[in-house]
Design an enzyme around this catalytic site. Structure first.
Site, PDB file in Angstrom:
ATOM      1  CD  GLU A  89      39.189  43.561   7.048  1.00 46.64           C
ATOM      2  OE1 GLU A  89      38.741  44.279   7.971  1.00 46.64           O
ATOM      3  OE2 GLU A  89      39.479  42.365   7.207  1.00 46.64           O
ATOM      4  CD  GLU A  97      41.785  42.892  11.395  1.00 39.36           C
ATOM      5  OE1 GLU A  97      41.513  43.944  10.807  1.00 39.36           O
ATOM      6  OE2 GLU A  97      41.117  42.480  12.381  1.00 39.36           O
TER       7      GLU A  97
END
Length: 675
Positions: free
Chosen positions: A307, A150
């Protein structure tokens, strides 16, 4: 498919057994089998464990973990562990620490805390990626390589300032060209030496997140910041490819994440992966749009859902549970829009720190007798039953929406005309009109080949990059339909106004000239009044925020303003251009107006809904080898019915043969192989 070793949709997620003892790990493996888990993302934040000092690397624990998972039938998505640097590194090499927008140097802590232009960070992150790839290049368990985690944030340190100057030299070559691009004659900002240039922070040109004195400088910093992190990713990417040329390398993106130009990043990703975290109140259309953006980053290629939470987040203001059936529904929604994996964060809940209340497949109670585990296991069984039938299937949309990060950055750093203008919200308003009608739509960039589409929509196309106006003109001249809106065609790629009248380079194609732009306060409204019935549109509709005051130059007036001193001026126009036509919506209408307008345009173009269905039922389509798969997703809490018409279909989940009128339970999913 992502890997022939696992010829089905990957099912699994982030796993952190380094936080647990061996007995717990063995219990996890038992429950993974019950849930159908077949892939685990590991080593995401293990840099400190892997490398306790400059010269020591400890991978023995990782050897044991990968072997243990593989022997239990679980493959690996192997992360490089560089999402958070070790404490020793920050202590010994403070250049690795970021400086915030107010000039404060960070100390060790958190994550994403590494300066992307730190020589130390780049050296050690590339080195550990290299060592991991060399060590595990031949391990049969490793299916995907996961770089860092991320990416995001920004930095205003001296390293970044020096790197910014180098970046600018490469882009502009000379200071004369830079001064022209930034319009530095304004406020006496002319630069005579590269070292005079400083980063646009709260200490120089900016104040807050959306305000700057010099849009050109701030826009280039946004580009530079995205490129800086991309260069860090590429160092690790290349280190892996050196040892495993055929590897699948990715990093997890975050949907509509403002700081990084994902279209540019996608060029260096073997497969797109992203993390989806809608809240309880997020409209399903927003989640669908984010999925479509991820699919669009690589021109329709299937992507990875890296995710999602099986139950709840921990970082939102209100971390509601996913209601029964919602996890399964959202998982299939992501598959419907192009995912070839369903993966979670996390597989077992942590017991400490800020993610201990983030949902997991295995809850703190530690056994399988929970609602969440039962839902995960049910989905796992369904994905095993579906096997490889959906892998590599693609959408086949005839309508597209243009999204551009440079445009986003420029609009929201603009010094006017209104603080209320939110680029992503405007994109969603138009996307929702397609979604509400179950019309397939692609999210595309300004570089995308438009020839495959019949309809292209570009809301708030404020910035027109070089060559894009010509591309749009060719698209319309050849029979395409184009729609854009207020505050479009205003500036070039440097955020300099295109003089000669708005909408600049789009003026000829649209057949209009915008003289002024009125910004309305939140409690002010105007009206769009139809001149004649237009499809289902008739009468008047509410509008607000911005109102372009325009004159036609060949365009047909469809609707006019109903109030204020510009009452009677055009509000919606259509212009025939070559074999096609171009629409201009000069204000921000209520959603009902857009729904009817998009229905009228798509009907005229012969772009049909995937299936006629009641409100709250989403229908998306993927196609493989000439076979269509319709995903019918009931976002309602109650059962409803939909009509297949003359279609005959098999539901891949239940195996049932379906015809005619079909009932679908609340929050249920049908995946129809259409015959």
């Amino acid at each position: 498919m992502i890997s022939t070793k696992l010829p089905k949709m990957f099912y699994g997620g982030d796993y952190n057994p380094e936080q647990w003892d061996q007995a717990t790990h063995q219990e996890d493996l038992r429950m993974f089998k019950l849930a159908g888990i077949d892939i685990a993302t590991i080593n995401v934040f293990s840099w400190a464990k892997n490398q306790p000092d400059e010269i020591t690397y400890n991978f023995g624990w990782l050897d044991e973990l990968i072997d243990s998972l593989y022997e239990s039938g679980v493959y690996v998505c192997l992360a490089t562990s560089t999402g958070a640097h070790p404490a020793w590194m920050a202590t010994k090499y403070p250049d690795i620490l970021r400086v915030d927008k107010d000039g404060r140097k960070r100390k060790f802590g958190g994550r994403h805390n590494s300066c992307p232009n730190s020589p130390t960070y780049r050296l050690y992150s590339e080195r550990i990626a290299d060592k991991l790839a060399e060590r595990y290049k031949d391990h049969p368990a490793v299916l995907v390589w996961h770089v860092s985690n991320e990416y995001g944030g920004d930095c205003y340190c001296d390293n970044c300032e020096r790197a910014f100057r180098v970046w600018l030299k490469e882009k502009y070559q000379t200071l004369d060209q830079l001064n022209t691009a930034w319009n530095t004659a304004f406020w006496g900002h002319t630069f005579y030496d590269w070292d005079e240039i400083v980063l646009p922070s709260n200490l120089s040109e900016e104040w807050g997140d959306r305000s700057t004195n010099f849009q050109g400088i701030s826009l280039d910093y946004s580009r530079f910041n995205s490129d800086s992190m991309l260069n860090c990713y590429k160092l690790e990417y290349n280190a892996i490819k050196k040892h495993v040329p055929e590897s699948v390398v990715t990093t997890n993106l975050m949907g509509f994440f403002k700081q990084l130009d994902y279209f540019k990043w996608a060029k260096y990703m073997d497969i797109i992966s992203w993390d989806s975290y809608p809240s309880l109140t997020t409209p399903p259309s927003e989640t669908a749009m984010a999925n479509d953006l991820m699919r669009g980053l690589k021109d329709g290629m299937p992507f990875m859902l890296m995710e999602q939470t099986p139950s709840q987040q921990n970082w939102q203001p209100y971390n509601s549970l996913k209601r029964p059936g919602v996890m399964r529904l959202q998982s299939y929604q992501t598959v419907a829009h192009g995912a070839d994996t369903v993966m979670f964060f996390q597989l077992r809940r942590s017991i400490g720190a800020c993610e201990k209340y983030h949902g997991a497949v295995i809850e703190h109670v530690g056994h399988e007798n929970t609602r969440v585990f039962r839902e995960v296991a049910q989905l796992g069984k369904e994905l095993q039953r579906i096997g490889d039938r959906l892998l590599d299937s693609r959408a086949d949309a005839k309508a597209a929406i243009v999204f551009d990060w440079d445009n986003w950055w420029a609009i929201e750093k603009s010094s006017g005309p209104t603080i209320a203008l939110n680029y992503v919200q405007q994109i969603h308003k138009y996307y929702a009109s397609f979604y509400n009608r179950n019309v397939q739509v692609d999210m595309v960039s300004v570089d995308t080949d438009l020839s495959a589409y019949d309809l292209v929509v570009a809301p708030v196309l404020y910035m027109v990059k070089p060559g894009f106006a010509e591309k749009l003109e060719a698209f319309v001249e050849n029979g395409g339909t184009f729609l854009t809106t207020f505050f479009s065609g205003i500036v070039n790629e440097n955020d300099l106004v295109t003089v000669g009248g708005y909408p600049g380079e789009l003026r000829k194609m649209l057949g209009i000239w915008v003289e002024e732009i009125d910004a309305l306060f939140p409690d002010q409204k105007n009206k769009i009044v139809l001149k004649d019935k237009f499809g289902k549109l008739q009468g008047s509709y509410e509008c607000g925020m911005l109102c372009d005051l325009l004159h036609t130059e060949g365009a047909e007036v469809i609707a006019e303003y109903g109030e204020d001193f510009y009452k009677g001026m055009p509000a919606v126009t259509r212009h025939t251009f070559g074999k096609g036509e171009a629409y201009y919506v000069a204000t921000d209408p209520e959603q009902g107006f857009l729904d009817e307008l998009i229905e009228k345009i798509t009907t005229d173009k012969g772009i049909q809904p995937n299936l006629s269905a009641p409100s709250g039922v989403e229908v998306s389509r993927r196609v493989k080898d000439g076979i269509s798969y319709l995903f019918v997703l009931n976002h309602n809490t109650e059962a409803v019915s939909y009509d297949l018409g003359q279609l005959k279909a098999e539901d891949l989940i239940s195996g049932n043969q379906l015809r005619g009128t079909v009932s679908i339970e609340g929050r249920d999913v049908h995946i129809l192989e259409v015959k």
